[in-house]
Design an enzyme around this catalytic site. Structure first.
Site, PDB file in Angstrom:
ATOM      1  N   CYS A 108       0.817  -1.222   0.000  1.00 13.55           N
ATOM      2  CA  CYS A 108       0.000   0.000   0.000  1.00 13.55           C
ATOM      3  C   CYS A 108       0.848   1.269   0.000  1.00 13.55           C
ATOM      4  CB  CYS A 108      -0.938   0.005   1.194  1.00 13.55           C
ATOM      5  SG  CYS A 108      -2.080  -1.381   1.164  1.00 13.55           S
ATOM      6  N   HIS A 243      -2.500   7.327   3.495  1.00  6.57           N
ATOM      7  CA  HIS A 243      -3.065   6.101   2.930  1.00  6.57           C
ATOM      8  C   HIS A 243      -4.431   5.859   3.569  1.00  6.57           C
ATOM      9  CE1 HIS A 243      -3.819   2.132   1.662  1.00  6.57           C
ATOM     10  NE2 HIS A 243      -3.412   1.533   2.759  1.00  6.57           N
ATOM     11  N   ASN A 273     -10.260   0.824   1.068  1.00  5.69           N
ATOM     12  CA  ASN A 273      -8.794   0.864   0.975  1.00  5.69           C
ATOM     13  C   ASN A 273      -8.396   0.403  -0.435  1.00  5.69           C
ATOM     14  OD1 ASN A 273      -6.078   0.216   1.023  1.00  5.69           O
ATOM     15  ND2 ASN A 273      -6.129  -0.722   3.047  1.00  5.69           N
TER      16      ASN A 273
HETATM   17  O1  UT7 Z   1      -3.420  -1.187   3.878  1.00  4.85           O
HETATM   18  C1  UT7 Z   1      -3.195  -1.918   5.055  1.00  4.85           C
HETATM   19  C2  UT7 Z   1      -4.291  -2.929   5.197  1.00  4.85           C
HETATM   20  N1  UT7 Z   1      -4.821  -3.199   6.468  1.00  4.85           N
HETATM   21  C3  UT7 Z   1      -5.228  -2.322   7.434  1.00  4.85           C
HETATM   22  O2  UT7 Z   1      -5.034  -1.151   7.362  1.00  4.85           O
HETATM   23  C4  UT7 Z   1      -5.947  -2.917   8.603  1.00  4.85           C
HETATM   24  C5  UT7 Z   1      -5.733  -2.165   9.898  1.00  4.85           C
HETATM   25  N2  UT7 Z   1      -6.642  -2.661  10.917  1.00  4.85           N
HETATM   26  C6  UT7 Z   1      -7.946  -2.320  10.964  1.00  4.85           C
HETATM   27  O3  UT7 Z   1      -8.386  -1.514  10.163  1.00  4.85           O
HETATM   28  C7  UT7 Z   1      -8.818  -2.923  12.045  1.00  4.85           C
HETATM   29  O4  UT7 Z   1      -8.019  -3.704  12.906  1.00  4.85           O
HETATM   30  C8  UT7 Z   1      -9.969  -3.798  11.457  1.00  4.85           C
HETATM   31  C9  UT7 Z   1     -11.024  -2.908  10.799  1.00  4.85           C
HETATM   32  C10 UT7 Z   1      -9.436  -4.806  10.453  1.00  4.85           C
HETATM   33  C11 UT7 Z   1     -10.658  -4.564  12.587  1.00  4.85           C
HETATM   34  O5  UT7 Z   1     -11.132  -3.650  13.561  1.00  4.85           O
HETATM   35  P1  UT7 Z   1     -10.826  -3.893  15.103  1.00  4.85           P
HETATM   36  O6  UT7 Z   1     -11.490  -2.817  15.854  1.00  4.85           O
HETATM   37  O7  UT7 Z   1      -9.340  -4.037  15.270  1.00  4.85           O
HETATM   38  O8  UT7 Z   1     -11.580  -5.243  15.380  1.00  4.85           O
HETATM   39  P2  UT7 Z   1     -11.011  -6.644  15.874  1.00  4.85           P
HETATM   40  O9  UT7 Z   1     -10.175  -7.287  14.828  1.00  4.85           O
HETATM   41  O10 UT7 Z   1     -10.407  -6.457  17.235  1.00  4.85           O
HETATM   42  O11 UT7 Z   1     -12.330  -7.505  16.019  1.00  4.85           O
HETATM   43  C12 UT7 Z   1     -13.345  -7.160  17.003  1.00  4.85           C
HETATM   44  C13 UT7 Z   1     -14.530  -8.078  16.794  1.00  4.85           C
HETATM   45  C14 UT7 Z   1     -14.160  -9.556  16.704  1.00  4.85           C
HETATM   46  O12 UT7 Z   1     -15.156 -10.288  17.356  1.00  4.85           O
HETATM   47  P3  UT7 Z   1     -14.939 -10.797  18.879  1.00  4.85           P
HETATM   48  O13 UT7 Z   1     -13.719 -11.660  18.848  1.00  4.85           O
HETATM   49  O14 UT7 Z   1     -14.753  -9.556  19.695  1.00  4.85           O
HETATM   50  O15 UT7 Z   1     -16.213 -11.522  19.164  1.00  4.85           O
HETATM   51  C15 UT7 Z   1     -14.217  -9.848  15.228  1.00  4.85           C
HETATM   52  O16 UT7 Z   1     -14.501 -11.200  14.949  1.00  4.85           O
HETATM   53  O17 UT7 Z   1     -15.213  -7.771  15.573  1.00  4.85           O
HETATM   54  C16 UT7 Z   1     -15.370  -8.987  14.802  1.00  4.85           C
HETATM   55  N3  UT7 Z   1     -15.358  -8.626  13.393  1.00  4.85           N
HETATM   56  C17 UT7 Z   1     -16.461  -8.244  12.732  1.00  4.85           C
HETATM   57  N4  UT7 Z   1     -17.729  -8.078  13.103  1.00  4.85           N
HETATM   58  C18 UT7 Z   1     -18.603  -7.655  12.184  1.00  4.85           C
HETATM   59  C19 UT7 Z   1     -14.300  -8.621  12.555  1.00  4.85           C
HETATM   60  N5  UT7 Z   1     -14.686  -8.213  11.324  1.00  4.85           N
HETATM   61  C20 UT7 Z   1     -16.009  -7.977  11.416  1.00  4.85           C
HETATM   62  C21 UT7 Z   1     -16.978  -7.547  10.494  1.00  4.85           C
HETATM   63  N6  UT7 Z   1     -18.251  -7.392  10.915  1.00  4.85           N
HETATM   64  N7  UT7 Z   1     -16.670  -7.257   9.206  1.00  4.85           N
END
Ligand code: UT7
Length: 318
Positions: A108, A243, A273
């Site tokens: 990215c 980004h 993204n």
């Molecule tokens: O260009 C570089 C590419 N990548 C990035 O920039 C990613 C950077 N990271 C992020 O943007 C965030 O970490 C995410 C958006 C990917 C995830 O957000 P988060 O606040 O860090 O959530 P998390 O991974 O801690 O997940 C929290 C909960 C989990 O459930 P439990 O374990 O708390 O029950 C996930 O399973 O949210 C759940 N979850 C979802 N729920 C509904 C994960 N994805 C989803 C979803 N819809 N799409």
């Protein structure tokens, strides 16, 4: 270096959070609050080549030059269905340019890598007008059964034409080797000698929380360093073009730098993204809508799989 032309092209298909919730265990509220994304554009009828060619043509037209005046072409791309030839060769065939060209994969942060190479080519008199086109289809390396990654990405292409000038005030690239934080392995052909199970391929896997942490830490550090190297302070930057990975990442960097939100324009809410295309698409949108003023000081910052980062300070003079 200075930017003399901008262009972008995005797919016609608008995909809303509700559309994703019809086949994934997710919902608009989660996606909006955790990422800031409301819609993204995903390829349907267009190919990535169509987008790359269209963005390149717009940038060349905006630069007021002819395709045969491009004397180097750099294409930033993470993955597409052509392993060879390079996407840059295919783009050039369509636009009618015969310049030397190559692709680079800086994840990215590829736009910053391309700017760095372009600056070196300009400074060593190897080129006068360089086309940089960042064309990405991250939707094609997600696992569409996994909600953690597939909701994040959008496809698109952004391009600029750069020439000699003194607008680039500072630029910094870094790598902290880490295979696991974001990884996508493409399937390749098996040889008769392949030992089964040695080469396991899988769609995109990402440790979202860790990427988030590394992104905020590295971006605000890189920005401080390039701003200082440019002889400026964060207050003197007119716009921060980051980004577009997550609205919360952008907000966190903004708060670290103690700068007002209006200095951080976004398109993540509409585009998702778009990997290395996100900054050049944003630049083209801002320029086309009259939001970039001559003399504006811009700070750019990106990060991605690797873990790689890039940042720069650039004066806008178009
Ligand atoms: O260009 C570089 C590419 N990548 C990035 O920039 C990613 C950077 N990271 C992020 O943007 C965030 O970490 C995410 C958006 C990917 C995830 O957000 P988060 O606040 O860090 O959530 P998390 O991974 O801690 O997940 C929290 C909960 C989990 O459930 P439990 O374990 O708390 O029950 C996930 O399973 O949210 C759940 N979850 C979802 N729920 C509904 C994960 N994805 C989803 C979803 N819809 N799409």
């Amino acid at each position: 270096m200075k930017i003399i032309g901008t262009g972008s092209a995005i797919p016609s298909k608008v995909v809303t959070n509700e559309m994703l919730a019809s086949f994934l265990d997710t919902n608009d509220e989660w996606i909006t609050t955790r990422t800031g994304i409301k819609t993204r554009r995903l390829r349907s009828t267009e190919t990535l080549v169509d987008l790359a060619v269209s963005a390149s043509r717009s940038a060349i037209e905006s630069a007021n030059i002819q395709p045969d005046e491009i004397d180097f072409c750099i294409c930033s791309n993470v993955a597409n269905n052509y392993v060879t030839p390079a996407l840059s060769c295919i783009v050039q065939q369509h636009i009618g340019s015969h310049a030397p060209c190559f692709d680079l994969n800086g994840a990215c942060a590829g736009f910053l890598d391309a700017m760095s190479v372009a600056e070196a080519l300009l400074k060593t008199n190897r080129a006068k007008n360089i086309l940089i086109v960042c064309a990405e289809e991250p939707s094609r390396f997600c696992n569409w059964k996994r909600r953690e990654t597939s909701i994040l990405f959008g496809d698109g292409a952004g391009a600029v034409v750069v020439t000699k000038g003194n607008d680039l005030k500072s630029l910094r690239l870094t790598t902290v080797p880490n295979r696991d934080v974001i990884v996508y392995q493409r399937r390749m052909e098996n040889t008769p000698f392949e030992v089964p199970g040695v080469d396991i391929t899988e769609p995109l896997i990402m440790n979202g929380r860790e990427v988030f942490r590394m992104a905020v830490e590295s971006s605000q550090r890189d920005l401080r360093l390039v701003i200082e190297e440019a002889g400026l302070t964060p207050d003197k930057i007119d716009l921060y073009l980051l980004h577009q990975a997550n609205q919360r990442i952008i907000k966190s960097i903004q708060e670290h730098l103690a700068q007002p939100a209006y200095k951080f324009p976004t398109n993540i809410e509409r585009m998702g993204n778009t990997s290395s295309a996100s900054i050049p698409i944003l630049i083209d949108e801002l320029y086309s809508s009259g939001k970039l003023k001559k003399g504006d000081m811009l700070a750019l910052s990106a990060f991605g799989a690797g873990f790689v980062t890039g940042a720069a300070v650039l004066r806008w003079s178009k």
